[in-house]
Design an enzyme around this catalytic site. Sequence first.
Site, mmCIF file in Angstrom:
data_model
loop_
_atom_site.group_PDB
_atom_site.id
_atom_site.type_symbol
_atom_site.label_atom_id
_atom_site.label_comp_id
_atom_site.label_asym_id
_atom_site.label_seq_id
_atom_site.Cartn_x
_atom_site.Cartn_y
_atom_site.Cartn_z
ATOM 1 N N HIS A 98 0.832 -1.189 0.000
ATOM 2 C CA HIS A 98 0.000 0.000 0.000
ATOM 3 C C HIS A 98 0.868 1.240 0.000
ATOM 4 C CE1 HIS A 98 0.831 -1.005 4.221
ATOM 5 N NE2 HIS A 98 0.794 0.298 4.469
ATOM 6 N N CYS A 100 1.792 3.502 11.714
ATOM 7 C CA CYS A 100 2.736 2.972 10.732
ATOM 8 C C CYS A 100 3.097 4.098 9.773
ATOM 9 C CB CYS A 100 2.147 1.782 9.978
ATOM 10 S SG CYS A 100 0.722 2.167 8.939
#
Length: 686
Positions: free
Chosen positions: A65, A195
């Site tokens: 991603h 993250c």
Amino acid sequence: MSELITAELVDLDLSATTKDAAARSLAERMVAAHRVTDLDGFLADVAAREAQMPTGLDGGIGIPHCRSEHVNAPTLAFGRSGAGIDFGAADGPADLIFLIAAPAGADDDHLTILSGLARRLMDPEFTAALRAGTDPRAVAALVRGEEPPEEPEQERVEAGKQEQVQEQTETRTEAAGGTEAAESAPFRIVAVTSCPTGIAHTYMAAESLAAAGRAEGVEVTVETQGSAGFKKLDPAVVAAADAVIWAHDVEVREKSRFRGKPLVDVGVKAGINRPAELIAEARRKAERGEIATAPDSDKASGSGAGDGNGDDSGSDADHAHFGVRLRTYLMSGVSYMVPFVAAGGLLIALSFAIGGYEIASAKSVADHFVWGEADSWAALLNQIGSAAFGFLVPVLAGYIAYGMADRPALVPGFVGGAIALTVNAGFLGGLVAGLLAGAVVMAIQRVPVHATLRGIMPVLVIPLIASAVVGFLMFIVVGKPIASLQNALTDWLNGLSGSNAVILGIVLGLMMCFDMGGPLNKVAYAFAVGGLADPTPGSLKVMAAVMAAGMVPPLAMALATTVRKRLFTKTERENGRAAWVLGASFITEGAIPFAAADPLRVIPSVMAGGAVTGALSMAFGATLRAPHGGVFVVPLIGEPFLYLLAIAAGTLVATALVVLLKGARRTAPEASGDAGADGSRVTVAA
């Protein structure tokens, strides 16, 4: 709002065998659906994100991603692989692959949907349904959450709540042997997950911790610091917590809220893969009375010292390694300093291009400015740029201190940096001032204070005391010795010639090309731009060598993909075309996709090329007054033709080495010269 995933974005028979090929295959579906505008640019962003930390998760899941300017709508593509694809998970290949694409400025609604998917991936029933699905339309609907429930939703939710309450009560009763423990308050944990991209791992870790807490009879409240928003935990919830868990790969925001509580500090993937262990560790620390008096774990992505999967980057074990923490602190300061360097340095460079180097001695434009004179505009740009450059050392010191001890350390850090300029301690003084400020604040934070004083400690007491202490140290104790060292360094740089200059050029070239935008690259770059604050002939040579070496990796990869196409996949050849522009612009990160795909051959090759370029640039005596710009600031380079020759020589060396090393594998793309849609490669005789 367009649908996040449609049947056209589902591939139930993904034939790719590598993660790069899988990303390409799914990204091509996004392009066909008009969700991605530039396939090559998007794949480069995916590869750069993958290089930061593997995206494979236990349970056979891969979630590559990224956020990218080449995405025009938040999009999800799903592929199911029969053979499995290695995404770096500890338990083996992934058969369920989600490619998540978010625009650079994605809206919160769509990102909330993405975060919801990340949480659902922790549900075994959901993943089982994905593996059993046979119709792309049904799978797309399942991912969107549109599958009709087997029973009314409200009844299912209430039944689930009742089961959770019953399980928690039974767990506590059993643990206490049927005594009064069942009636006592549950153990409470507050957690923070984050993250680098803030799309997937952040929310998966949150869901994993919450689910493990329910199973253990522990009350877990999670704050997700992701792209879908940052809503702080209720201060009352934090105050009532018995322990804290951080599962993060970027800096936790407002860490001081959690001071005084047992802390478990790990990477985000540990929160996903082993939440029960983290909860158990938090309980043990609480039982032993281990209190984190001054949480100081600021981590940037990719800078942890955990295992190869990034699973435990930033774990407690890492806190024992001073070198790891020191690097993190310094990188925090450098990362905040770089925008000042870019803005101020390029404004100064532009002023020189318009008015010549003598424009630096022009009168203040506040007293003398003529609208129609080019020199007045040049002086204006120069003085604005100089004002921006004046913040370099204070910003560096302030954010080193911030990286160590959070917001209370900003004031003493900036004050120490300003004093470093006052006593002529320069760039080195800023480094020391930042470390001193952070250390002083951390020491003050360890002093127990009455509850009535806690509210004013971070905004009044700590900045006041720490600024006074740091000011004393910088003015009276360490400032003058550091200034002497700075002057000695300046004299050494100015006196560099012959072999000494060449050796320095080699070292700087190796550092610039080793991690291509990572810590070593940033250290070399910060060393160079620090000298521009008070430029000398020696510091201008260093800046020239650093920029020249930093241009080599992407230029070498661009040239290699042009002269020996058969050694590279179709995706790599397309990335190579973009690397020409990136290299010419001094964007070393343009070579990251190549290094991530084949580090053992690419990294040594570009390091050799960078060393050659750095050595030649220093030997030629090239100078540079701009901190950035690549070939576009050639008019500001001393000895420009020799400078370009140094870059060309290093590029040729790196290209020759990478072609030689790749050719030694005796591999090539498919015989037609074009890799298939999945980017696969076959072995042939050379």
